[in-house]
Structures are given as C-alpha cells and as structure tokens.
Design a protein around this motif. Structure first.
Motif, PDB file in Angstrom:
ATOM      1  N   LYS A 219       0.820  -1.214   0.000  1.00 52.91           N
ATOM      2  CA  LYS A 219       0.000   0.000   0.000  1.00 52.91           C
ATOM      3  C   LYS A 219       0.852   1.262   0.000  1.00 52.91           C
ATOM      4  O   LYS A 219       0.316   2.372   0.080  1.00 52.91           O
ATOM      5  CB  LYS A 219      -0.916  -0.002   1.227  1.00 52.91           C
ATOM      6  N   GLY A 220       2.145   1.094  -0.068  1.00 53.89           N
ATOM      7  CA  GLY A 220       3.037   2.255  -0.118  1.00 53.89           C
ATOM      8  C   GLY A 220       3.754   2.547   1.177  1.00 53.89           C
ATOM      9  O   GLY A 220       4.500   3.525   1.266  1.00 53.89           O
ATOM     10  N   GLY A 221       3.525   1.721   2.184  1.00 53.91           N
ATOM     11  CA  GLY A 221       4.192   1.931   3.459  1.00 53.91           C
ATOM     12  C   GLY A 221       5.684   1.677   3.369  1.00 53.91           C
ATOM     13  O   GLY A 221       6.172   1.000   2.463  1.00 53.91           O
TER      14      GLY A 221
ATOM     15  N   SER B 241       5.785   2.491   8.410  1.00 53.31           N
ATOM     16  CA  SER B 241       5.303   3.868   8.422  1.00 53.31           C
ATOM     17  C   SER B 241       4.485   4.162   7.171  1.00 53.31           C
ATOM     18  O   SER B 241       4.743   3.620   6.092  1.00 53.31           O
ATOM     19  CB  SER B 241       6.492   4.823   8.516  1.00 53.31           C
ATOM     20  N   ALA B 242       3.491   5.026   7.314  1.00 50.44           N
ATOM     21  CA  ALA B 242       2.679   5.448   6.174  1.00 50.44           C
ATOM     22  C   ALA B 242       3.530   6.272   5.219  1.00 50.44           C
ATOM     23  O   ALA B 242       4.461   6.966   5.652  1.00 50.44           O
ATOM     24  CB  ALA B 242       1.486   6.267   6.651  1.00 50.44           C
ATOM     25  N   PRO B 243       3.246   6.216   3.912  1.00 48.52           N
ATOM     26  CA  PRO B 243       3.989   7.048   2.956  1.00 48.52           C
ATOM     27  C   PRO B 243       3.781   8.518   3.255  1.00 48.52           C
ATOM     28  O   PRO B 243       2.750   8.913   3.801  1.00 48.52           O
ATOM     29  CB  PRO B 243       3.404   6.649   1.603  1.00 48.52           C
ATOM     30  N   SER B 244       4.723   9.358   2.897  1.00 52.86           N
ATOM     31  CA  SER B 244       4.682  10.774   3.244  1.00 52.86           C
ATOM     32  C   SER B 244       3.428  11.464   2.719  1.00 52.86           C
ATOM     33  O   SER B 244       2.841  12.313   3.387  1.00 52.86           O
ATOM     34  CB  SER B 244       5.931  11.487   2.702  1.00 52.86           C
TER      35      SER B 244
ATOM     36  N   GLU C 299      -3.571  12.983   6.007  1.00 56.75           N
ATOM     37  CA  GLU C 299      -4.202  12.759   7.298  1.00 56.75           C
ATOM     38  C   GLU C 299      -4.064  13.982   8.198  1.00 56.75           C
ATOM     39  O   GLU C 299      -4.979  14.341   8.926  1.00 56.75           O
ATOM     40  CB  GLU C 299      -3.576  11.535   7.969  1.00 56.75           C
ATOM     41  N   ASP C 300      -2.895  14.630   8.123  1.00 57.37           N
ATOM     42  CA  ASP C 300      -2.683  15.837   8.928  1.00 57.37           C
ATOM     43  C   ASP C 300      -3.656  16.940   8.519  1.00 57.37           C
ATOM     44  O   ASP C 300      -4.210  17.653   9.361  1.00 57.37           O
ATOM     45  CB  ASP C 300      -1.245  16.338   8.769  1.00 57.37           C
TER      46      ASP C 300
END
Length: 218
Positions: free
Chosen positions: A124-126, A186-189, A195-196
């Motif tokens: 998923k890009g993590g 970690s989630a992709p940047s 999300e932020d």
C-alpha cells in the motif's frame, strides 16, 4: 554455531613491554595478547594488513575466531579491545579473550528482514523503518547465531514489531528486559500529509461557525 568458526593466524611475540611492541610494528605487525581461560597470557603478533582488512570488513569485535598460533593448541577467542593511534586511527594493539564453548558472551547480532515486499502495508506504499539493524544478545560461544530473522508477512501500515514478536535463536536471550522496538511500517509521506490536513480542517470549520453565531446574536 551457525556457520564455521573462521581461523585467525598469529605468531608468538618474543619479549614483552614497549620495546618488543615497537619492534613488532617496525616489522609490519600489530602486537596483541591472548588472555583468560585459566591460562597464562600469550603475547602475539598479527600481520598489520590482515588485521586492517578484518577491521574494515566489519563485525570483528563480535566474531568468534579460531585462533591458531604455531606451537600452541587452537583456541576459541573473541576480540575484546582494539587500541588505535590517536592521529592516524590505525590499530596499535589488540586484546583477545579465550573462550570455552559453553561460555556465555554478549554480542551484537545482525537483524534480517524477510518477506518485506509481500507485506500488505508495503504494497500500500508503506515504508519499513529498520529501528535496530542489530540487537545485542547473550549467547553461548559455541553456538553464536549468524542473524535474527524478522518476518514481515501480514504486516500493515502502522504496525510496530517489538523484540517479543521475534523468535530468538536457540540459547540466545536479550541483554535488556524492556520490550524494545525492532521496526515499524510507516505510512507514505503523501498519506501522512493528507491525514494531517484532515485533522486540521474540522478545527478550522468550527472556529468559523462560532464567529458566524456570535455575529447573528449581536
């Protein structure tokens, strides 16, 4: 032990003290000492180029060696100290500790991550963050593991892998009691930024509604 214990060759150093050590260095050797194991210390010489290559290869201080010195029985040793020249940073003296096969020692063992590409979170890009590329373990000298294997199968974004999630090699144990982190996904940047923004947006809207309500009441 996983894998064969590598041989390491040295010669007996005649004489002790600074004079003998300087003579060894002039001849292209690095003076050293083998101690422990209820035996007398044995002064040795090691070819400078051989030692320098081993040091550059890495993990010299955490590698069990089969020390071979002519006229003496082979003995298992581990390097416990490398003294270096303060200016040139080159080795000037080496200490080796004799070990029995049943001796327990603390060594840093490398961590290998497997099935990283097949992990759902990675698909998923993590991103897999390797928090600890090596872990200090208390191990038996005669059975030192080559690595710790961490299986990332089924791991999702946000998952955290602790040392308790890992099956340690037989006979090995951690040197600290706390359940420390080995890695995380970690989630992709781009996703983290999105999300932020979503978290900030409702707060902005609420402030606007409060101002409109105050104006209406006036």
């Amino acid at each position: 032990m996983a894998g064969q214990v590598p041989d390491f060759h040295a010669t007996v150093r005649t004489g002790t003290g600074k004079g003998a050590a300087r003579q060894a260095r002039r001849e292209g050797n690095v003076p050293g000492i083998i101690y422990g194991g209820d035996l007398d210390p044995l002064p040795i010489n090691i070819p400078f180029n051989v030692l320098l290559k081993k040091l550059k290869d890495g993990r010299f201080l955490s590698t069990l060696l089969n020390m071979k010195v002519e006229g003496h029985d082979d003995v298992r040793v581990i390097c416990r100290n490398v003294q270096r020249d303060v200016v040139k940073d080159l080795p000037t003296h080496v200490d080796f500790l004799r070990l029995k096969r049943t001796s327990r020692i603390n060594l840093f063992i490398p961590v290998e991550f497997v099935n990283e590409e097949s992990a759902p979170g990675v698909k998923k890009g993590g991103v897999v963050v390797h928090v600890r590329p090596e872990v200090e373990l208390d191990v038996v000298a005669g059975d030192i593991p080559e690595k710790i294997v961490v299986d990332l199968s089924g791991r999702e974004i946000g998952d955290v892998i602790h040392i308790s999630d890992v099956e340690l090699p037989k006979g090995a144990r951690t040197t600290v009691e706390r359940d420390f982190v080995i890695a995380n996904i970690s989630a992709p940047s781009g996703l983290r930024a999105s999300e932020d923004e979503e978290e900030e947006t409702p707060e902005t809207e609420v402030i606007g509604e409060e101002k409109e309500t105050e104006a209406a009441e006036e």
